[in-house]
Structure formats: C-alpha cells, structure tokens
Motif scaffolding. Sequence first.
Motif, PDB file in Angstrom:
ATOM      1  N   GLN A  61      20.384  -4.501   6.537  1.00 21.62           N
ATOM      2  CA  GLN A  61      20.987  -4.045   5.284  1.00 21.62           C
ATOM      3  C   GLN A  61      19.947  -4.008   4.168  1.00 21.62           C
ATOM      4  OE1 GLN A  61      24.173  -6.921   5.082  1.00 21.62           O
ATOM      5  NE2 GLN A  61      25.655  -5.508   5.995  1.00 21.62           N
ATOM      6  N   MET A  62      19.085  -5.027   4.120  1.00 25.04           N
ATOM      7  CA  MET A  62      18.013  -5.022   3.120  1.00 25.04           C
ATOM      8  C   MET A  62      17.056  -3.863   3.365  1.00 25.04           C
ATOM      9  SD  MET A  62      15.062  -7.861   2.231  1.00 25.04           S
ATOM     10  CE  MET A  62      16.170  -8.964   1.363  1.00 25.04           C
ATOM     11  N   GLY A  63      16.685  -3.657   4.639  1.00 27.78           N
ATOM     12  CA  GLY A  63      15.778  -2.569   4.952  1.00 27.78           C
ATOM     13  C   GLY A  63      16.331  -1.221   4.532  1.00 27.78           C
ATOM     14  N   ALA A  64      17.588  -0.984   4.820  1.00 26.36           N
ATOM     15  CA  ALA A  64      18.211   0.283   4.448  1.00 26.36           C
ATOM     16  C   ALA A  64      18.191   0.479   2.937  1.00 26.36           C
ATOM     17  CB  ALA A  64      19.637   0.332   4.982  1.00 26.36           C
ATOM     18  N   ARG A  65      18.511  -0.557   2.203  1.00 27.76           N
ATOM     19  CA  ARG A  65      18.558  -0.430   0.742  1.00 27.76           C
ATOM     20  C   ARG A  65      17.163  -0.211   0.159  1.00 27.76           C
ATOM     21  NH1 ARG A  65      22.521  -4.752   1.485  1.00 27.76           N
ATOM     22  NH2 ARG A  65      24.600  -3.863   1.165  1.00 27.76           N
ATOM     23  N   LEU A  66      16.173  -0.873   0.728  1.00 31.80           N
ATOM     24  CA  LEU A  66      14.810  -0.681   0.231  1.00 31.80           C
ATOM     25  C   LEU A  66      14.335   0.750   0.469  1.00 31.80           C
ATOM     26  CD1 LEU A  66      13.096  -4.000   1.416  1.00 31.80           C
ATOM     27  CD2 LEU A  66      13.502  -3.307  -0.956  1.00 31.80           C
ATOM     28  N   PHE A  67      14.547   1.256   1.671  1.00 36.20           N
ATOM     29  CA  PHE A  67      14.036   2.583   2.017  1.00 36.20           C
ATOM     30  C   PHE A  67      14.870   3.710   1.420  1.00 36.20           C
ATOM     31  CE2 PHE A  67      11.539   0.194   5.011  1.00 36.20           C
ATOM     32  CZ  PHE A  67      10.395   0.950   5.183  1.00 36.20           C
ATOM     33  N   ALA A  68      16.109   3.425   1.055  1.00 38.43           N
ATOM     34  CA  ALA A  68      16.979   4.478   0.515  1.00 38.43           C
ATOM     35  C   ALA A  68      17.086   4.425  -1.005  1.00 38.43           C
ATOM     36  CB  ALA A  68      18.363   4.377   1.136  1.00 38.43           C
ATOM     37  N   LEU A 159       1.882  12.129   4.522  1.00 37.64           N
ATOM     38  CA  LEU A 159       2.359  11.158   3.544  1.00 37.64           C
ATOM     39  C   LEU A 159       1.278  10.858   2.516  1.00 37.64           C
ATOM     40  CD1 LEU A 159       4.019   8.564   5.960  1.00 37.64           C
ATOM     41  CD2 LEU A 159       5.170  10.395   4.695  1.00 37.64           C
ATOM     42  N   ALA A 160       1.704  10.574   1.301  1.00 41.21           N
ATOM     43  CA  ALA A 160       0.782  10.002   0.325  1.00 41.21           C
ATOM     44  C   ALA A 160       0.497   8.562   0.729  1.00 41.21           C
ATOM     45  CB  ALA A 160       1.409  10.052  -1.064  1.00 41.21           C
ATOM     46  N   LYS A 161      -0.689   8.086   0.415  1.00 38.60           N
ATOM     47  CA  LYS A 161      -1.047   6.726   0.822  1.00 38.60           C
ATOM     48  C   LYS A 161      -0.096   5.684   0.249  1.00 38.60           C
ATOM     49  CE  LYS A 161      -5.895   7.254   2.060  1.00 38.60           C
ATOM     50  NZ  LYS A 161      -7.300   6.844   1.825  1.00 38.60           N
ATOM     51  N   HIS A 162       0.425   5.949  -0.947  1.00 41.84           N
ATOM     52  CA  HIS A 162       1.343   4.955  -1.506  1.00 41.84           C
ATOM     53  C   HIS A 162       2.647   4.909  -0.711  1.00 41.84           C
ATOM     54  CE1 HIS A 162       2.928   8.509  -3.773  1.00 41.84           C
ATOM     55  NE2 HIS A 162       4.079   7.867  -3.646  1.00 41.84           N
ATOM     56  N   ASN A 163       3.031   6.013  -0.064  1.00 47.31           N
ATOM     57  CA  ASN A 163       4.206   5.977   0.813  1.00 47.31           C
ATOM     58  C   ASN A 163       3.942   5.085   2.018  1.00 47.31           C
ATOM     59  OD1 ASN A 163       4.807   9.472   0.185  1.00 47.31           O
ATOM     60  ND2 ASN A 163       5.903   7.742  -0.709  1.00 47.31           N
ATOM     61  N   GLY A 164       2.736   5.184   2.581  1.00 44.67           N
ATOM     62  CA  GLY A 164       2.389   4.329   3.705  1.00 44.67           C
ATOM     63  C   GLY A 164       2.358   2.862   3.320  1.00 44.67           C
ATOM     64  N   ASP A 165       1.772   2.565   2.176  1.00 51.10           N
ATOM     65  CA  ASP A 165       1.729   1.181   1.701  1.00 51.10           C
ATOM     66  C   ASP A 165       3.136   0.641   1.456  1.00 51.10           C
ATOM     67  OD1 ASP A 165      -1.051   0.827   1.737  1.00 51.10           O
ATOM     68  OD2 ASP A 165      -1.277   1.728  -0.260  1.00 51.10           O
ATOM     69  N   THR A 166       3.974   1.470   0.835  1.00 56.21           N
ATOM     70  CA  THR A 166       5.339   1.035   0.535  1.00 56.21           C
ATOM     71  C   THR A 166       6.131   0.829   1.811  1.00 56.21           C
ATOM     72  OG1 THR A 166       5.317   2.216  -1.583  1.00 56.21           O
ATOM     73  CG2 THR A 166       7.471   1.641  -0.681  1.00 56.21           C
ATOM     74  N   LYS A 167       5.957   1.715   2.791  1.00 57.58           N
ATOM     75  CA  LYS A 167       6.648   1.556   4.075  1.00 57.58           C
ATOM     76  C   LYS A 167       6.339   0.193   4.683  1.00 57.58           C
ATOM     77  CE  LYS A 167       6.616   3.306   8.837  1.00 57.58           C
ATOM     78  NZ  LYS A 167       6.309   4.440   9.743  1.00 57.58           N
ATOM     79  N   ILE A 168       5.072  -0.144   4.767  1.00 59.15           N
ATOM     80  CA  ILE A 168       4.679  -1.402   5.399  1.00 59.15           C
ATOM     81  C   ILE A 168       5.164  -2.594   4.574  1.00 59.15           C
ATOM     82  CG2 ILE A 168       2.698  -2.802   6.103  1.00 59.15           C
ATOM     83  CD1 ILE A 168       1.245  -0.120   6.687  1.00 59.15           C
TER      84      ILE A 168
END
Length: 219
Positions: A61-68, A159-168
């Motif tokens: 649930q946390m993961g979904a909220r963070l990514f969405a 992807l922009a690098k900040h998207n990769g950083d945010t994903k991880i």
Amino acid sequence: MLHTLLNPGQTPLRVLCLGAHCDDIEIGCGGSLLALLESRNDVEITWVVFASNSERRAEAQMGARLFAQGSLSLDIRILDFRDGFLPTEPVRLKETFESIKASTPSPDLIFTHYRQDLHQDHRAVSDLTWNTFRNNLILEYEIPKWDGDIGQPNVFVPLAKHNGDTKIHHLQQAYRSQAEKPWFSHDLFWSLMRIRGMECNADETIAEAFYSRKMIVAV
C-alpha cells in the motif's frame, strides 16, 4: 516517452497495474509510472497485487501511494492469494480477473508480467491478463531474479535520471522487509535500467523495457 504511445487528447488516462507479488509493479514499471505522472495530470490508476500477507500488504500500500503520487485517482487492491501457488487456484484466479475487468473501465494501458518469466505466479498473471483484456494496450515488464530469464524487450521507455533515483528510493522506503535480500539493492536496479538505457540510446542513459505482443497504431 511512454505518453507518445497514448492518445494525448484522451482524458482521463486509465492505467491498470497488475503484479503477482508486492513490489513487482514498482520494480517492473515504477520508473515509467513516475515519468508518465510527470507528463500528465489526468491519470487514473488501478493497482492490483495478487499474493500478499499482513506485513507485505502494508508495504504494498505504501509502495502504490509513493509511485502513484500525482495521479488523478488511485484504486489499490491487495489480494490474499498464497505466494507461489497462483497456478493451483485457476478458478479463483480467473474469477478475480473477471471481477477486475467488470469493475475497471476499459484501461488505456495495462502493465503486467512478461509471458516468458520463469516464476509460475508471474506467468499465471501474464496469461490471464491477455485472456481477459483482449482489446487493450498491454506492456509486459521484467523482474530481475535468480532464474536468469530476462530476454530481449521491444519497447523502451527512456527515463530521466531523477526518475531512476526516485524509483530506487521509493522501493527502499516502502519495502523494508526486503532490505536484507542480496538482490534488493540500488546497484542491481540501476544496472538493469542502465543496460536498457544503453540499448535504446536514452538521452540520460537509463530506461525501463517492456514486451509488446500486439499494438494497434492509429494513423
């Protein structure tokens, strides 16, 4: 970019994310979701995880909220199938897919597992995605794991690098229970994005990759 696959005038944009396990969606297409939500503010997301337990439910649930974050709406459905046993419950699994279809307006984009994934749960979800949603754009994502089943994708999302950083960062923030596993690491997730970025000559060197078995292009 991912939004170029989609009708820019169509609103809202309905995205259905399907994952056999908690963290599958985030690992497989999390960066693409972040990029899509940066480019559009009218995205409605339905997020379905099939196998879970009490501890991992809260993480999912946390993961979904963070990514969405930034989505127009988010419908999270964390189900209680047993991890590793999805193919042993074919009737219940099929009925669940039919329920998802009935309760979800026709999605413009569906993320699901790669059909040739060697994990039995992943394959079951992929097969029923295609069985249930025959007229929708489906992109199959990849999950790195021991089986060594990563193939040759044919759709790339730079992807922009900040998207990769945010994903991880989001993965590590949400899934504390996985932190001690040797494969759940910054360098592994970045390495896969870097390889896919090299393959598609991404401007900022990283990308996520998908498999498309059928795509309709309207001219």
